[in-house]
Motif scaffolding. Structure first.
Motif, PDB file in Angstrom:
ATOM      1  N   ALA A 150       0.833  -1.208   0.000  1.00 13.10           N
ATOM      2  CA  ALA A 150       0.000   0.000   0.000  1.00 13.10           C
ATOM      3  C   ALA A 150       0.866   1.257   0.000  1.00 13.10           C
ATOM      4  CB  ALA A 150      -0.928  -0.016   1.217  1.00 13.10           C
ATOM      5  N   ILE A 151       1.952   1.232   0.769  1.00 13.50           N
ATOM      6  CA  ILE A 151       2.877   2.373   0.790  1.00 13.50           C
ATOM      7  C   ILE A 151       3.481   2.579  -0.594  1.00 13.50           C
ATOM      8  CG2 ILE A 151       5.085   3.208   1.705  1.00 13.50           C
ATOM      9  CD1 ILE A 151       4.405   1.644   4.297  1.00 13.50           C
ATOM     10  N   ASP A 152       3.961   1.513  -1.185  1.00 14.50           N
ATOM     11  CA  ASP A 152       4.604   1.568  -2.490  1.00 14.50           C
ATOM     12  C   ASP A 152       3.641   2.095  -3.558  1.00 14.50           C
ATOM     13  OD1 ASP A 152       6.985   0.908  -4.101  1.00 14.50           O
ATOM     14  OD2 ASP A 152       5.670  -0.574  -5.044  1.00 14.50           O
ATOM     15  N   ALA A 153       2.398   1.619  -3.521  1.00 12.35           N
ATOM     16  CA  ALA A 153       1.395   2.063  -4.498  1.00 12.35           C
ATOM     17  C   ALA A 153       1.077   3.541  -4.313  1.00 12.35           C
ATOM     18  CB  ALA A 153       0.132   1.221  -4.358  1.00 12.35           C
ATOM     19  N   ALA A 154       1.051   4.009  -3.067  1.00 11.24           N
ATOM     20  CA  ALA A 154       0.741   5.411  -2.806  1.00 11.24           C
ATOM     21  C   ALA A 154       1.860   6.331  -3.291  1.00 11.24           C
ATOM     22  CB  ALA A 154       0.488   5.627  -1.322  1.00 11.24           C
ATOM     23  N   VAL A 155       3.116   5.897  -3.159  1.00 10.38           N
ATOM     24  CA  VAL A 155       4.235   6.685  -3.678  1.00 10.38           C
ATOM     25  C   VAL A 155       4.133   6.783  -5.203  1.00 10.38           C
ATOM     26  CG1 VAL A 155       6.751   6.804  -3.933  1.00 10.38           C
ATOM     27  CG2 VAL A 155       5.754   6.113  -1.739  1.00 10.38           C
ATOM     28  N   MET A 156       3.772   5.677  -5.839  1.00  8.92           N
ATOM     29  CA  MET A 156       3.607   5.676  -7.292  1.00  8.92           C
ATOM     30  C   MET A 156       2.475   6.613  -7.713  1.00  8.92           C
ATOM     31  SD  MET A 156       2.897   2.410  -9.799  1.00  8.92           S
ATOM     32  CE  MET A 156       4.307   1.561  -9.093  1.00  8.92           C
ATOM     33  N   ALA A 157       1.375   6.605  -6.953  1.00  8.08           N
ATOM     34  CA  ALA A 157       0.244   7.474  -7.272  1.00  8.08           C
ATOM     35  C   ALA A 157       0.636   8.946  -7.122  1.00  8.08           C
ATOM     36  CB  ALA A 157      -0.936   7.140  -6.364  1.00  8.08           C
ATOM     37  N   GLU A 190      15.343   8.579  -2.708  1.00  4.71           N
ATOM     38  CA  GLU A 190      14.666   7.587  -3.559  1.00  4.71           C
ATOM     39  C   GLU A 190      13.246   8.030  -3.880  1.00  4.71           C
ATOM     40  OE1 GLU A 190      16.936   3.436  -2.357  1.00  4.71           O
ATOM     41  OE2 GLU A 190      15.137   4.009  -1.260  1.00  4.71           O
ATOM     42  N   THR A 191      12.570   8.640  -2.911  1.00  2.00           N
ATOM     43  CA  THR A 191      11.222   9.154  -3.187  1.00  2.00           C
ATOM     44  C   THR A 191      11.270  10.281  -4.214  1.00  2.00           C
ATOM     45  OG1 THR A 191      10.412   8.564  -0.974  1.00  2.00           O
ATOM     46  CG2 THR A 191       9.171  10.233  -2.176  1.00  2.00           C
ATOM     47  N   LEU A 192      12.243  11.182  -4.071  1.00  3.82           N
ATOM     48  CA  LEU A 192      12.380  12.266  -5.054  1.00  3.82           C
ATOM     49  C   LEU A 192      12.621  11.704  -6.460  1.00  3.82           C
ATOM     50  CD1 LEU A 192      14.574  14.785  -3.009  1.00  3.82           C
ATOM     51  CD2 LEU A 192      12.207  15.146  -3.763  1.00  3.82           C
ATOM     52  N   THR A 193      13.453  10.679  -6.543  1.00  6.52           N
ATOM     53  CA  THR A 193      13.710  10.052  -7.842  1.00  6.52           C
ATOM     54  C   THR A 193      12.424   9.475  -8.419  1.00  6.52           C
ATOM     55  OG1 THR A 193      16.011   9.544  -7.283  1.00  6.52           O
ATOM     56  CG2 THR A 193      14.999   8.228  -9.020  1.00  6.52           C
ATOM     57  N   ARG A 194      11.638   8.817  -7.580  1.00  2.95           N
ATOM     58  CA  ARG A 194      10.380   8.238  -8.055  1.00  2.95           C
ATOM     59  C   ARG A 194       9.383   9.322  -8.465  1.00  2.95           C
ATOM     60  NH1 ARG A 194       8.235   3.253  -4.560  1.00  2.95           N
ATOM     61  NH2 ARG A 194       6.727   3.352  -6.268  1.00  2.95           N
ATOM     62  N   LEU A 195       9.524  10.516  -7.889  1.00  2.00           N
ATOM     63  CA  LEU A 195       8.657  11.633  -8.284  1.00  2.00           C
ATOM     64  C   LEU A 195       9.132  12.281  -9.578  1.00  2.00           C
ATOM     65  CD1 LEU A 195       8.020  13.333  -4.810  1.00  2.00           C
ATOM     66  CD2 LEU A 195       6.436  11.895  -6.113  1.00  2.00           C
ATOM     67  N   GLY A 196      10.270  11.821 -10.093  1.00  3.03           N
ATOM     68  CA  GLY A 196      10.727  12.280 -11.404  1.00  3.03           C
ATOM     69  C   GLY A 196      11.591  13.517 -11.381  1.00  3.03           C
ATOM     70  N   VAL A 197      12.145  13.859 -10.198  1.00  2.00           N
ATOM     71  CA  VAL A 197      12.985  15.049 -10.124  1.00  2.00           C
ATOM     72  C   VAL A 197      14.433  14.648  -9.867  1.00  2.00           C
ATOM     73  CG1 VAL A 197      11.071  16.475  -9.358  1.00  2.00           C
ATOM     74  CG2 VAL A 197      12.531  15.387  -7.639  1.00  2.00           C
ATOM     75  N   ALA A 273       5.548  11.292   0.451  1.00  2.00           N
ATOM     76  CA  ALA A 273       5.579  11.451  -1.006  1.00  2.00           C
ATOM     77  C   ALA A 273       4.508  12.437  -1.463  1.00  2.00           C
ATOM     78  CB  ALA A 273       5.382  10.099  -1.686  1.00  2.00           C
ATOM     79  N   ARG A 274       3.341  12.370  -0.833  1.00  2.00           N
ATOM     80  CA  ARG A 274       2.267  13.311  -1.209  1.00  2.00           C
ATOM     81  C   ARG A 274       2.633  14.744  -0.827  1.00  2.00           C
ATOM     82  NH1 ARG A 274      -1.082   8.661   0.048  1.00  2.00           N
ATOM     83  NH2 ARG A 274      -1.085   9.162   2.284  1.00  2.00           N
ATOM     84  N   ILE A 275       3.284  14.925   0.309  1.00  2.00           N
ATOM     85  CA  ILE A 275       3.709  16.262   0.729  1.00  2.00           C
ATOM     86  C   ILE A 275       4.725  16.828  -0.267  1.00  2.00           C
ATOM     87  CG2 ILE A 275       5.015  17.532   2.489  1.00  2.00           C
ATOM     88  CD1 ILE A 275       3.765  15.565   4.564  1.00  2.00           C
ATOM     89  N   MET A 276       5.704  16.003  -0.666  1.00  2.00           N
ATOM     90  CA  MET A 276       6.702  16.463  -1.634  1.00  2.00           C
ATOM     91  C   MET A 276       6.064  16.746  -2.986  1.00  2.00           C
ATOM     92  SD  MET A 276      10.284  14.468  -0.856  1.00  2.00           S
ATOM     93  CE  MET A 276       9.753  12.908  -0.182  1.00  2.00           C
ATOM     94  N   ALA A 277       5.087  15.929  -3.370  1.00  2.00           N
ATOM     95  CA  ALA A 277       4.409  16.144  -4.652  1.00  2.00           C
ATOM     96  C   ALA A 277       3.650  17.465  -4.645  1.00  2.00           C
ATOM     97  CB  ALA A 277       3.471  14.969  -4.945  1.00  2.00           C
ATOM     98  N   ARG A 278       2.999  17.772  -3.528  1.00  2.00           N
ATOM     99  CA  ARG A 278       2.282  19.053  -3.432  1.00  2.00           C
ATOM    100  C   ARG A 278       3.260  20.222  -3.533  1.00  2.00           C
ATOM    101  NH1 ARG A 278      -0.836  16.399   0.650  1.00  2.00           N
ATOM    102  NH2 ARG A 278       0.364  17.416   2.319  1.00  2.00           N
TER     103      ARG A 278
END
Length: 294
Positions: A150-157, A190-197, A273-278
């Motif tokens: 669930a964590i992994d899927a939420a980071v992807m979302a 790693e989260t930043l990388t997954r967010l594409g930055v 991940a959602r906080i960084m995405a915002r």
């Protein structure tokens, strides 16, 4: 008949050994329990949060001074920090196990007093998954893998929610005012990388390196992420007033509760991940300017 009784007796005597619970921690030590621990002291916030996420918050009988989530843990006894724990207080709580980072100084002293210790050190996404499963094993939780999925899927979302123009933004994430940064090899990186930055701090410098402020000036990031506890004095650092991110106000300052979420490698990584995405969606130059980054 006597032969059968003897076999049965031997079998019954062997049952406790067969039922023993064994966990290998991150030091490579095998810790054996007669049953799943019912009284747990945690000396690392992310480990306490993981115990709670796995549905066993009620087993926590003491936590370190920094643990503050979920709300229920705030009522628990505070036993110091990972580097300066109150050993007498921990022993007085009669824990079945103490969870701590491998870097904690308390392990040897507690083990010498007969207290069982499991040392775990989550630093990357893979570590968080492994620690989640390890604590799940310790607590005899069968579906710990489901929580990680669930964590992994939420980071992807969170990554999929970002506008295309954000991709490639060069980001500096300051963990605390050393300045210590989150490098590419950290779970934040790693989260930043997954967010594409793009993280301006390469993996070669380590997960959380202390940087010379001039390094950040030379790297000149597009966007800076920092907690409100660390932002004071940034503009007084030599050359920082000329940073692209500072000039254009491409800066996300996270309140204390969001900072805690972001810097803890545990079950709230999805929210991180959602906080960084915002932050990226609202502050990255390509989005806030409506044009290419300068």
């Amino acid at each position: 008949m006597l032969k059968h009784l003897a076999i049965l007796a031997c079998t019954l005597l062997a049952l406790p050994a067969l039922a023993a619970l064994q966990v290998t921690d991150d030091r490579g030590a095998v810790v054996t329990f007669d049953r799943a621990p019912q009284r747990i002291v945690s000396l690392l916030p992310s480990l306490a949060e993981t115990v709670c996420e796995l549905g066993h918050c009620q087993r926590l009988v003491g936590v370190d001074r920094y643990t503050n989530w979920p709300e229920s843990v705030k009522a628990l006894p505070r036993v110091g920090g990972g580097l300066d724990p109150n050993i007498e207080q921990i022993v007085a709580l009669r824990p079945d196990v103490v969870l701590m980072a491998t870097s904690s100084r308390a392990g040897d002293r507690l083990r010498a007093l007969g207290v069982k210790v499991v040392a775990l050190e989550p630093k990357t996404h893979a570590d968080v998954q492994r620690v989640m499963l390890k604590i799940g094993q310790l607590l005899e939780v069968q579906d710990a893998q489901r929580i990680w999925r669930a964590i992994d899927a939420a980071v992807m979302a969170a990554a999929q929610s970002l506008p295309a123009g954000v991709r490639g933004t060069r980001v500096y994430f300051e963990v605390n005012p050393g300045p210590y940064a989150a490098g590419e090899s950290s779970f934040i990186g790693e989260t930043l990388t997954r967010l594409g930055v793009k993280n301006i701090v390469p993996a070669s410098l380590g997960p959380f390196p202390k940087l010379n402020p001039e390094y950040i000036v030379r790297a000149n990031p597009d966007l800076i992420m920092v907690g409100e506890r660390s932002v004071d004095g940034m503009m007084q650092r030599p050359g920082w007033h000329s940073l692209r991110a500072m000039r254009g106000q491409h800066l996300c300052v996270f309140p204390a509760d969001e900072s805690d979420t972001l810097v803890r490698p545990g079950p709230r990584m999805a929210e991180g991940a959602r906080i960084m995405a915002r932050c990226l969606a609202s502050r990255a130059p390509a989005v806030s300017k409506g044009a290419a980054r300068p």
